[in-house]
Structures are given as C-alpha cells and as structure tokens.
Write a protein that holds these residues in place. Structure first.
Motif, PDB file in Angstrom:
ATOM      1  N   VAL A 107     -99.314  42.863  65.922  1.00 28.26           N
ATOM      2  CA  VAL A 107     -98.237  41.949  65.554  1.00 28.26           C
ATOM      3  C   VAL A 107     -98.374  41.537  64.084  1.00 28.26           C
ATOM      4  O   VAL A 107     -97.390  41.460  63.349  1.00 28.26           O
ATOM      5  CB  VAL A 107     -98.247  40.722  66.495  1.00 28.26           C
ATOM      6  CG1 VAL A 107     -97.412  39.598  65.908  1.00 28.26           C
ATOM      7  CG2 VAL A 107     -97.724  41.098  67.863  1.00 28.26           C
TER       8      VAL A 107
ATOM      9  N   TRP B 223     -95.652  34.901  67.588  1.00 23.96           N
ATOM     10  CA  TRP B 223     -95.352  34.563  68.984  1.00 23.96           C
ATOM     11  C   TRP B 223     -95.046  35.782  69.823  1.00 23.96           C
ATOM     12  O   TRP B 223     -95.048  35.723  71.042  1.00 23.96           O
ATOM     13  CB  TRP B 223     -94.222  33.543  69.043  1.00 23.96           C
ATOM     14  CG  TRP B 223     -94.787  32.232  68.655  1.00 23.96           C
ATOM     15  CD1 TRP B 223     -94.826  31.683  67.418  1.00 23.96           C
ATOM     16  CD2 TRP B 223     -95.474  31.336  69.514  1.00 23.96           C
ATOM     17  NE1 TRP B 223     -95.492  30.492  67.449  1.00 23.96           N
ATOM     18  CE2 TRP B 223     -95.899  30.251  68.722  1.00 23.96           C
ATOM     19  CE3 TRP B 223     -95.783  31.343  70.871  1.00 23.96           C
ATOM     20  CZ2 TRP B 223     -96.600  29.180  69.251  1.00 23.96           C
ATOM     21  CZ3 TRP B 223     -96.476  30.277  71.398  1.00 23.96           C
ATOM     22  CH2 TRP B 223     -96.885  29.211  70.577  1.00 23.96           C
ATOM     23  N   TRP B 224     -94.793  36.895  69.168  1.00 18.56           N
ATOM     24  CA  TRP B 224     -94.656  38.121  69.949  1.00 18.56           C
ATOM     25  C   TRP B 224     -95.919  38.383  70.750  1.00 18.56           C
ATOM     26  O   TRP B 224     -95.872  38.967  71.828  1.00 18.56           O
ATOM     27  CB  TRP B 224     -94.363  39.309  69.029  1.00 18.56           C
ATOM     28  CG  TRP B 224     -92.898  39.462  68.748  1.00 18.56           C
ATOM     29  CD1 TRP B 224     -92.256  39.191  67.584  1.00 18.56           C
ATOM     30  CD2 TRP B 224     -91.906  39.892  69.679  1.00 18.56           C
ATOM     31  NE1 TRP B 224     -90.911  39.426  67.732  1.00 18.56           N
ATOM     32  CE2 TRP B 224     -90.663  39.860  69.004  1.00 18.56           C
ATOM     33  CE3 TRP B 224     -91.943  40.295  71.018  1.00 18.56           C
ATOM     34  CZ2 TRP B 224     -89.474  40.224  69.623  1.00 18.56           C
ATOM     35  CZ3 TRP B 224     -90.755  40.655  71.629  1.00 18.56           C
ATOM     36  CH2 TRP B 224     -89.524  40.620  70.935  1.00 18.56           C
ATOM     37  N   THR B 225     -97.064  37.968  70.199  1.00 21.12           N
ATOM     38  CA  THR B 225     -98.321  38.141  70.920  1.00 21.12           C
ATOM     39  C   THR B 225     -98.226  37.491  72.305  1.00 21.12           C
ATOM     40  O   THR B 225     -98.497  38.115  73.325  1.00 21.12           O
ATOM     41  CB  THR B 225     -99.474  37.467  70.137  1.00 21.12           C
ATOM     42  OG1 THR B 225     -99.305  37.762  68.767  1.00 21.12           O
ATOM     43  CG2 THR B 225    -100.804  37.939  70.629  1.00 21.12           C
TER      44      THR B 225
ATOM     45  N   LEU C 135     -89.201  32.986  69.463  1.00 23.41           N
ATOM     46  CA  LEU C 135     -88.393  34.144  69.105  1.00 23.41           C
ATOM     47  C   LEU C 135     -86.937  33.730  68.914  1.00 23.41           C
ATOM     48  O   LEU C 135     -86.245  34.258  68.055  1.00 23.41           O
ATOM     49  CB  LEU C 135     -88.513  35.212  70.191  1.00 23.41           C
ATOM     50  CG  LEU C 135     -89.930  35.779  70.326  1.00 23.41           C
ATOM     51  CD1 LEU C 135     -90.002  36.801  71.437  1.00 23.41           C
ATOM     52  CD2 LEU C 135     -90.390  36.398  69.012  1.00 23.41           C
TER      53      LEU C 135
ATOM     54  N   THR D  41     -95.769  39.241  74.648  1.00 19.89           N
ATOM     55  CA  THR D  41     -96.308  40.506  75.137  1.00 19.89           C
ATOM     56  C   THR D  41     -97.382  40.273  76.186  1.00 19.89           C
ATOM     57  O   THR D  41     -97.405  40.926  77.233  1.00 19.89           O
ATOM     58  CB  THR D  41     -96.922  41.314  73.970  1.00 19.89           C
ATOM     59  OG1 THR D  41     -96.060  41.189  72.845  1.00 19.89           O
ATOM     60  CG2 THR D  41     -97.105  42.751  74.343  1.00 19.89           C
TER      61      THR D  41
ATOM     62  N   LEU E  90     -94.699  40.739  62.318  1.00 22.91           N
ATOM     63  CA  LEU E  90     -93.829  40.069  63.279  1.00 22.91           C
ATOM     64  C   LEU E  90     -94.271  38.632  63.417  1.00 22.91           C
ATOM     65  O   LEU E  90     -95.386  38.272  63.053  1.00 22.91           O
ATOM     66  CB  LEU E  90     -93.958  40.740  64.651  1.00 22.91           C
ATOM     67  CG  LEU E  90     -93.123  41.986  64.908  1.00 22.91           C
ATOM     68  CD1 LEU E  90     -93.508  42.552  66.251  1.00 22.91           C
ATOM     69  CD2 LEU E  90     -91.640  41.634  64.877  1.00 22.91           C
TER      70      LEU E  90
END
Lengths: 326, 511, 343
Positions: A288, A296-298, C152, A301, A293
């Motif tokens: 990430v 928070w994508w972590t 997001l 995911t 990115l």
C-alpha cells in the motif's frame, strides 16, 4: 481401516500452507510490481516493523486456541510503554523497569483469566474491562507522550545486525525467541497440548483428566505477558510512551491469528501461522505504501481477508457438522 | 455367583435430586469376563447409575465395591485411576488432535517436559493394531469415522488399565459392519477378563453379545438375569413395567375404531436426516400412537412432520394438498402443533412468564405484526390456567418455577391455543405426577372426541393402550406393525417391540 | 400509592434510575448547586444537565439499537465503525466530493448515510443469521474494515463542512431544547412502539432465553436476528450523523472510537443480561445517561477524560459478577458456611 499408512496433509497443515503461500504470493506480487521491492532489506523490515505485533499475536493465539478471546492486549502494551517511560524518567534503571512491567502484564492476564474461569464470565466482556482499565491507567500516569532517553533503551532502539544489504534490529530477536518458545511449548509440552485439547473439546479434556482450569487461566496470563513484552519492544521501537498508542491493535493481533489459520472456536492454529498472518499484514502495508495508496487500504484488505478466512472456517465447521449428523 | 469372580458390586445405591429420587436402593454386580447389559427406558436411572459409578455424581447412599474393596470415586478421573473407564456415545476425545495423541494425552511419554512424539506414534500404532485397527495415527481424529473414533476411545480406556469398561450407547451411530467389529473387540476384552457394562437400546444387540442383563425402571432395580434365561418378550415387559403374567389381550377401551374417517395427513416415502421411508396416514379425529422403545424412531417421525428435521425426500400431504414443511411455522400454519420430548430444552422458554409461554405459538402463528393486546393474552392465559387447572401463583410467574407437570400443561395450553387440527404429543407425561398424568390422558381422549387428530408417543405401554385408537409400532427406525381398535393390547405391542419372526417388517406399506 | 412504589422498585428501570439520580445529586453537592443551574439564552436552554443530555444523545441512540442484539444473546461491536462510515458518507455528500450533483443537499446526505448504516447492519445480520457466524466474530469484520471504508470514502482526509443545515443535527434547538434530544425521543418512541405494539419484543426475549424452544413455537429466529442487526446498523448511522454534525466534519479515525464498548456497557448497566433474555430500552437509555454523567463529572473534576475508563472498567466487572450465577453461588456458599460455623 487399510494397512497402508498414507501421508496426507491434515486440515491444520493445509491452512498453514495457504497462509504461507499467500504471504509469498503477496511478496512476489509486490516484487513484480515495484522496483526495489524485492530485496532482503524489504523482507527483514517486515520483521523490524512488526516485531511487536508478532509478539502480541502469539500471546493472543494461546487464548484463541482455547476458544477464548483477549481484547485487552493493546491497552496492556500501551500501559507498558507509558509506565516504562514514566519510571525511566524518574530515574529507575531498566533492570528494574523491564521485569516490573512484564510482571504487571502477567498479573493482569492472570487476574482476568481467574475472573473468566472462576465465575464463568464472558472473556470478551472481562478483557474489555481489562482494556478500559489499562488504557485508563495510562491516562492517569500521563496523557502526553513521554520520551525515553535511557541509554539502554536507546542502545536497543538503534542496535542492529547487518545481513547482506538488510539489517535486523536487536529487538526483533525478542520476537524470534518468543516464537521459538511458543512453538516449543505448544508442540512439545503437556501444557501446550492441553491448550489444544481444551479448545478441541473442553468436556473431553475434563474427562481425560487434564488440568483445564489451570490451562484456561494460564493462557490469559501468557497473553498478558506477551502484550507487556511487546510493549517493551515497542518502547525500544519508538522510544516513547503515549497513552493512546496502538488503539485497535488487539484486532490486528486477532486478525493475524485468524489469517494464520487459527479457528476462533478454538483447537486449531499455530504460532507459525500467526507469525505469517502478522507478516501478511506487513506486506499489505508495504505494498500500500509503495502504491502510494491511502494507508486505510491496508485495513480494508485485511478485513476482507479476515472475512474470507472466517467464512471458510465456518464452511469447514458446517461440513463437519453435516458429516456427523448424516 | 462366586465372590472371587465378582469384579464390581454396587449395593443399595440411592441418589436424590431436588424433588426427585433418581435411584432408590439399586443393586448391580459385574463379574470378570462378563458383558453385562444395563437396560431401561427413559428415566429408568441407567445414566444416573453410571454417573454415580464414575464419580460424576456423589451418591446419597449405598456402597460400591471394586474387587472387594469399598471405593468412592470423586471424579471421572479418579474412577479411571481405579480402573473404571467410560466410553460415551458422543465420543469424548478431542477431534482436533491426532489419533495417537488422543490415546496418550495427559500421560505422554517423554523426558524433561519434552513430549516424545516418535514414541507416542509408535506405541499408539502398536496398541491400535492389537485392536485390528491399522490406521495412520498421526492424522487428526476427526478424519476418521465415528466407529474408528470409538475404537480409539476404547483403546485409550483399556490402555489406562481398565478393569471395568462402560460402553454407553456405543452403537447408536455405527453401521452393521462396524457394530460387528465392535462386538469382536468386546469379546476379546472379555476373554482377557475385563468386565464390560453395555448400555444400549438395541435389544437384538443385547442378545447377540451380552451374558447378563440388569433392568432398571423408574430409578429402581427390577431384575438381573443371565441373558439366555430371559426371553425378549419378558425383557421388554420388565422394561416397560408389566410383569409378563399380567400381560393379557385387553381390548382397548372406549376408543375402538369408529369406522373409516377422513384423511388429514399422509406421509409417503418421507425421509429426513434422521429417519427414512416413512409411510403413515393420520385421520381426522383419531388418536394415533407411535409405539417403540427409545431410539426406535418414534420421535423422529413427529419431528419430520413438524419441520424440525425437514423432509429431504418423499412427500407430505396435509388435507389432500402437497405441503413443503421446511420449518415449524409452516407446519403450524397447516394446522399442526407439537409438544417435544425435551420439555426443558425444546419446550419451555424458561425465564418468560406462564402467560407469555402460553401465547407464544398463537402469536407466532398470527404473525409478528398482529400482536395480541395485553388484555387478550391475559384472558387467554387465564382461560387455559383454569381449563387445564395449571397450578401457578399467578399468570406472571416464570415458567421455570413451576413443577414439571404444570410446565407440561402450559406447553399443552400453548398448542391448544392455536386450535390445531393435529396435535403431536411426545412423552407428554414423562416425569409427571400420577394425577396430572391422568388429566392429560383424559384431555387427549376429549380432544379426539371433539374432532382433533392426535399423535401420542409414550414409553409407557398401558398409557398408549388407554389413549390410542390406532397405533403403529417402530423398531430400529422401521415401521414393524400396526394395530387398530380391539387389536391394541399390551401383549401385541410388546411382541412387536421385541420383534420376532412373525413380527418382522412387512413388505407392503403400512396404511 | 405505596403499592405502586413497591411495584416500581421491582421494575428493571428502578436501580439504574436511582444510580443516575445519585450521580447527579453527588455532582450537585460537589458543585455547590451550580450543576443544576439552567439558563435561557436566546430562548435556548443551557446548563450542565442539558450538556449531559446533548452529549449523551449518541450513546442513547446506540444503546437503543444494540439492546436488542444483546437481548438475543448476541452483540454488535461494529457500531463505532458504522458511525464513522455514516459520518463520512454524509459529510462527503454535503461537501460535494461525493455525488457532486447533490452537493450540499443535506437531505440526500442524511438519507444516504442512513442507508449506508442499514447496509452495514444487513451485512452483519446476514453473517450472523444466515451464515451462522458468532456475533462477536461476525461484527468484528466490519469493525476492522469500517474505518478503512470510511477513510476511502473521504479519500483519507478529515472532511470539514460548512452547512448550517447539517450543523443543526447536533447544535440545533427546537422549543428551547437541543435537536439531538428529539432524535433520541423519535428513535425511542419508534422502538417502544415496535417492540410493545407488535410481538417483536416478546419474540426477542424468547430467542434470548431459549432459541431452540422459540424455533419450536414457530418464531422465525433468523429473520428476527436479521432485523435486529439491521436496526442496530441504522441506529449507529444516526449516531454517526449526530457526531459528525457536532464536530462539523468527518474524522474517520476518531469518530465513534471505543464507543461500542460504552454502548454495551450502557445496556449492561440498564440491567439487560449480556447472556440474553429480558430487556428494557428505557433502562438502556438511562444506562447511557449514567455513563455520560460519569464522563461529565470526571471532566468537571478536571481529571483527564481517559480516567473514566478506569471507573467504567470497575463497573463492568461488578455488573458481570452480579449477573454471574457462579458468583452468587460462591457468595451464598460462603455465607451459609459461615452461618453453619456460627451455629
């Protein structure tokens, strides 16, 4: 009942295999996608940055293996950092501070285990109380971040061994020692096998004469101790103690265990798997970062992985139930 | 019986629970090299006796002698150390551990706290091969069938130097081949001088493998006899509480068949996960009995009709229409009610009041949105409290504070309130005082008179004879006979239940 | 009259109410009475008590939502994350970064935020009722994911908004009273009507006491669980709106942080057993007010707000012990043994 003895991997090995595979696939994917990703130093940094998580997650794995849950660990870790920093600032030498905080972690775990086991309380609620209690005490000591200037801590923070182009900090060895000790305990001691037995079927464990009460209290003590040890490692890592440190770490620890193949209903799982679970989170974090990115994508995911693993576990359990009744 | 031979003796065993005497002055003796069947219907006290013997319960009176020495095991562990081991129906091993580990956990060989896995695996393989079980002992236990798991449990028990081995319903989930295998092992252990207590409800198996039979009934000792000297008919009679001499062809009372009635429900080749090939017709206004010993399939049929264990194959017609009953509410909407066998776990809703327990089914049937008003529910509760003379301090009393009989009446009230066309009662009088029993039996007759169909299931044959106008008899999950009106007699029922050449399942379907 | 009083003292609401009054009274005494002072400024009521009500409104709404989940013997630990999602959705729409067409439209923002909450709850409900995952584990997934999802939506930024209409959700006044109180009242009345005027409440209690028996009486256990968790998600979304309107923006990191624990605690203080069974929505609301009063009192004493955590933890342990059968037996055993010794 054939005479031939076949070597087939059992369920536990399969899920460990999946986890390990997932780790290498993710690492490989990162290596393919980004220059400079595939290197020893990236690999070693996973350990450097997640040593404390590995320790906490291993402690929590013991509890999960018996079918319990411990959500107090993040607070215990934070308390350890804050209290250590506070004592060090007062001039207490590390040789006193470190054993003391470890003992506190152990004691808090022991107390929670005692309450849960003796009075048949829900582990979730009791460790929730523990979480509040430890987090609250952090604030009682100080709500500000306390820097650590002790020379030993600084030495531990910076000390490292070089392996090729990569480096491994000294405190990582704490995690490796914990991993080795936990692996040995769970694999080669009566206590360790008792932990699995209790998680597999508590009733059977009682009927087979295992010291179930002692085992169930002990796992919370281990979890508390590991959380405190992780706190010591974390204070090496950051050289500070702050009361709001690592909010939500308990969920990262539990996720590590689940992704590593630990069944939340107990009885199945391994600390090797848990370690890979923690490393998988590290790899995702690294990818990430490389991808630039939002971090928070972590979380998203990991939660998705968590969901997949839990649903798969549920599917396996359902199939077992059907086989039983059918 | 020579004292020298006696391995285990239990004398004057008494065990009381609050309000009930579960065992009253029970005796039991086991010799070396004997397979001893312990038999009895629900509530006979078999499992209580075993729990007293294995230290799960503390006895209130009596003595236990093991090899002539008085013993008082305080826990299953202590009993095991004395040489008394138990293998339960639900295998009490850890499914997540390897076979070998299950044999040795808690007593693993090794040194300095390090478990020696090689030795464990080798010794376990050796041990199991003596039981003619050649499997990979490093695999998890749950990869093997229940039969294998049971053998492993027996191997473990025997290896911990068992003198007395208790097998509690070991054959319930085994196939015929597996049962034969188990019997071979039992005979092998017997030849080694071990005493085996065999608890089961399959009478054929009792005659195949046991040397001696002891029968308990209602917490009391009934008789003990060499298997060869106790004919099956007599055994069944003893189990259900009739001396053989008492059995006569008594015609059923007022409920003789009143001619052909209209059909209410028809099961054709129906099967659930628990039972298969059921063909049954239920007519309007009749009391149909499902007779059979415990585990014969009598409850399974009722659960199938009510959608608790939904139908997998076959058909169910209600009122001439094909109906798919997937859950209880569908059956209820089709006019069916069901008082299950386990009052405490499947019947009452413990902490709720008598009023709420009565209104629950009717409310569910009406749908959540059409709530009964407080006044309506109070009226309903009061009506039934009076009609069934339910003894409760008030309608707002929590149901778990009531006696068993009154709890049962509340459950009956719950179903009567839904005005069902068919009411199925599974053991409605178990653990209930005589007075209430009679009331319930009378109520059954009365309801049928009013045109309701009833299915009646009971372990007590005289009660069945009194209540039922027609009866199907089950054995080993198969319909083996049907009796109507005057044919119904305790004699005939017992003959069918015990089985025999002329009472084997008929080939044509039973209507 | 005394008959009625005695009856009331047996009500589930009695002890929580007494505790709340005691806390308020203690505060009043310590503050020398200023605690109870109320002022009217511009026709709006101000004062400590009003603060407690306003600041406690989120918690009250959550407690209303989560009570039924706990009454069936389940739990919902995802409410804090759902709050973050709801706030993120609403603020992003008001701000115009999401659905530029509806930019600044508060009504659209609120409706979509609530819808997001319903979807979250539905997700939990499906996992619990259909896939049959334990409630703690099932809601843990969304707890972990929720904040990430919220981030997001806001693209990882703290969204600050400028909309008086949106601020009104938290800061507005109607008839001199803060607007959030009307939200609480609306939710409360709605739930009371639904649980009392339909058989919903009865079915929930039946499931909580004995779900097997409940299924045998024809209750559709799965469907009711699905409804409960969906509703809990909706209430969390409402709480998220109140919170984000209060801070005038969406802070996904901190919105509703640890509040799921306060919500569970409120219900437990209200006397609803965490093992399921009898429940009382009014008692849970009072439980929430107790928590809020403790927080406010601690704050008034000039102590760090985190210290309330220590107090709360002790309360949790005491409540659990009081509800524990085993603990009662142990205590009773000690007493009877002592009695025997004395005799």
């Amino acid at each position: 009942m054939s005479g031939a003895i076949q070597k087939k991997p059992g369920n536990r090995n399969i899920s460990l295999l999946i986890t390990t595979l997932l780790f290498f696939v993710l690492f490989g994917a990162g290596s393919l996608a980004y220059d400079r990703f595939f290197s020893l130093s990236t690999f070693l940094n996973l350990f450097n940055d997640n040593a404390y998580l590995i320790i906490v997650a291993i402690g929590v794995t013991f509890v999960l293996l018996t079918g319990g849950i411990d959500i107090s660990v993040a607070s215990t870790l934070a308390f350890t950092c804050v209290f250590s920093a506070h004592l060090l600032r007062l001039g207490v030498p590390p040789v006193v501070v470190i054993p003391l905080v470890l003992l506190i972690g152990l004691g808090v775990g022991l107390l929670m285990g005692y309450l849960i086991q003796t009075f048949h309380l829900q582990p979730f609620i009791v460790t929730l109380a523990g979480q509040f209690f430890m987090r609250g005490f952090c604030a009682v000591i100080s709500t500000n971040s306390i820097p650590i200037t002790d020379t030993f801590y600084k030495y531990m923070a910076l000390g490292k061994v070089s392996i090729g182009k990569g480096k491994l900090y000294y405190y990582v060895f704490f995690a490796l020692v914990v991993l080795a000790a936990a692996y040995y305990t769970l694999r080669f001691t009566r206590f360790g096998r008792g932990v699995y037995a209790v998680g597999g079927s508590e009733q059977s464990a009682v009927l087979m004469g295992l010291p179930v009460t002692r085992i169930k209290i002990a796992v919370y003590a281990i979890s508390g101790f590991c959380a405190a040890l992780a706190g010591v490692v974390f204070s090496f890592y950051t050289l500070a103690g702050y009361s709001l440190q690592n909010m939500g770490l308990e969920m990262d620890a539990i996720s590590s265990a689940v992704i590593g193949g630990t069944l939340l209903s107990g009885g199945v799982g391994s600390v090797i798997g848990t370690t890979f679970g923690a490393l998988i989170q590290g790899v995702i974090q690294t990818i990430v970062t490389y991808q630039n990115l939002n971090t928070w994508w972590t979380k998203v995911t990991i939660a998705a992985l968590l969901c997949v693993f839990i649903v798969i576990q549920r599917g396996i359990a359902l199939r077992a139930e059907r086989r039983k009744s059918g | 019986m020579d004292t020298q031979e006696k391995l285990l003796e239990m004398e004057h065993i008494t065990k009381k629970f609050p309000g009930v005497v579960a065992l009253r002055d029970v005796q039991f003796a086991l010799r070396r090299g004997e397979i001893h069947a312990l038999l009895g219907e629900n509530g006979a006290g078999k499992s209580t006796l075993i729990k007293v013997l294995t230290g799960v319960f503390e006895r209130d009176g009596g003595d236990i002698f093991l090899e002539g020495r008085a013993v008082s095991p305080q826990s299953p562990q202590a009993a095991q150390n004395m040489g008394i081991s138990t293998v339960y129906q639900e295998v009490n091993l850890c499914p997540n551990l390897s076979v070998a580990e299950n044999v040795y956990i808690g007593r693993e060989p090794g040194s300095a706290g390090r478990i020696d896995w090689k030795t464990i695996n080798r010794k376990a393989a050796e041990l199991l091969s003596r039981f003619d079980l050649h499997i990979d002992v490093t695999q998890n236990l749950d990869r093997y069938s229940v039969a294998v798991q049971q053998m492993v449990a027996i191997a473990r028990a025997v290896d911990i130097s068992a003198k007395v081995l208790i097998l509690d319903e070991p054959t319930s989930s085994l196939t015929a081949v597996e049962v034969r295998k188990l019997f071979e092992i039992m005979r092998m252990l017997k030849a080694r001088g071990m005493g085996i207590i065999f608890v089961t409800h399959f009478l054929d198996q009792v005659y195949e493998v046991s040397d001696t039979i002891t029968v308990l009934r209602g917490g009391e000792y009934v008789c003990s006899s060499p298997t060869a000297e106790l004919p099956k008919m007599q055994l069944v009679a003893r189990m259900i509480g009739k001396e053989y001499e008492d059995l006569e062809s008594r015609p059923s009372s007022s409920l003789a068949d009143r001619g052909k009635r209209d059909l209410f429900l028809r099961l054709q080749g129906a099967a659930s996960a628990q039972i298969s090939h059921v063909d049954i017709d239920i007519q309007k206004g009749e009391v149909l009995g499902f007779s059979g010993l415990l585990g014969s399939g009598r409850s399974e049929i009722a659960r199938l009709i009510f959608g608790v264990d939904p139908i997998v194959t076959g058909g169910l017609e209600i009122g001439g229409r094909k109906t798919a009953v997937k859950e209880p509410i569908t059956a209820m909407r089709a006019g069916i009610g069901f008082c299950p066998e386990n009052r405490k776990s499947e019947g009452i809703v413990g902490e709720l009041s008598v009023r709420e327990n009565i209104m629950l089914a009717l409310q569910a049937k009406q749908g959540m949105l059409r709530a009964m008003s407080r006044r309506q529910s109070e009226k309903l509760a009061d009506e039934y409290i009076e009609a069934l003379s339910i003894k409760t301090p008030s309608r707002e009393q929590s149901i778990h504070n009531l006696s068993g009989g009154n709890q049962q009446k509340v459950i009956l009230a719950r179903w009567l309130a839904t005005a069902p066309d068919l009411l199925m009662l599974d053991e409605p009088t178990r653990g209930i005082d005589i007075g209430t029993k009679a009331e319930i039996q009378k109520l059954v007759t009365k309801l049928a008179g009013e045109g309701m169909s009833l299915v009646f299931i009971s372990s007590e044959v005289d009660e069945m004879v009194r209540c039922c106008g027609r009866m199907v008899i089950l054995r080993d999950k198969k319909l083996v006979g049907e009796l109507t009106g005057e044919e119904i007699s305790e004699d005939m029922i017992v003959k069918y239940m015990a089985g025999g050449e002329q009472f084997e399942p008929k080939t044509e379907t039973i209507q | 009259m005394s008959q009625k009083l005695r009856q009331f003292s047996k009500n589930q609401i009695f002890w929580p109410l007494m505790v709340l009054l005691a806390i308020l009274l203690a505060n009043g005494i310590v503050s020398g009475g200023s605690f109870f002072e109320m002022r009217i400024v511009d026709g709006h009521l101000y004062g400590r008590l009003i603060d407690i009500l306003r600041n406690g409104s989120k918690l009250m709404v959550l407690a209303i939502g989560i009570t039924m989940a706990l009454a069936t013997g389940g739990t919902d630990i995802s409410v804090g994350s759902v709050m973050a999602i709801s706030g993120a959705v609403a603020c992003s729409i008001v701000d115009g970064r999401l659905l530029p067409g509806a930019s600044g439209n508060v009504a659209v923002a609120v409706v979509l935020a609530l819808l997001a909450g319903v979807l979250c709850g539905l997700w939990n409900g499906v996992l619990i009722a259909k896939v049959k995952i334990q409630p703690i584990v099932a809601t843990m997934i969304l707890m972990v994911a929720g904040r990430g999802i919220a981030q997001l939506i806001t693209e990882g930024k703290i969204v600050t908004i400028n909309s008086d209409a949106y601020y009104f959700i938290n800061g507005g006044y109607i008839l001199g009273l803060p607007f959030p109180l009307f939200i609480v009242a609306f939710a409360f009345v709605l739930v009371m009507l639904f649980t009392r005027k339909t058989a919903f409440g009865l079915f929930i209690e039946a499931i909580g006491v004995n779900s097997v028996s409940s299924r045998f009486t024809g209750i559709k256990v799965d469907r009711i669980k699905l409804m409960i968790y969906t509703f809990s998600g909706l209430m969390a979304a409402v709480a998220g709106l109140i919170e984000s309107a209060g801070i005038k923006g969406a802070d996904c990191n901190n919105a509703g942080l640890l509040i799921e624990l306060d919500a569970i605690l409120s219900v437990a203080i209200g006397g609803t057993s965490l093992f399921g069974g009898r429940f009382s929505i009014p008692a849970s609301v009072i439980g929430a007010l107790i928590i809020q009063s403790i927080s406010t009192s601690v704050l008034a004493m000039g102590v760090a707000p985190e210290v309330t955590l220590v107090v709360k933890s002790l309360i949790v342990v005491v409540i659990c012990l009081v509800q524990s059968k085993k603990f009662k037996e142990t205590i009773a055993g000690k007493f009877s043994r002592r009695a025997v010794k004395e005799a």
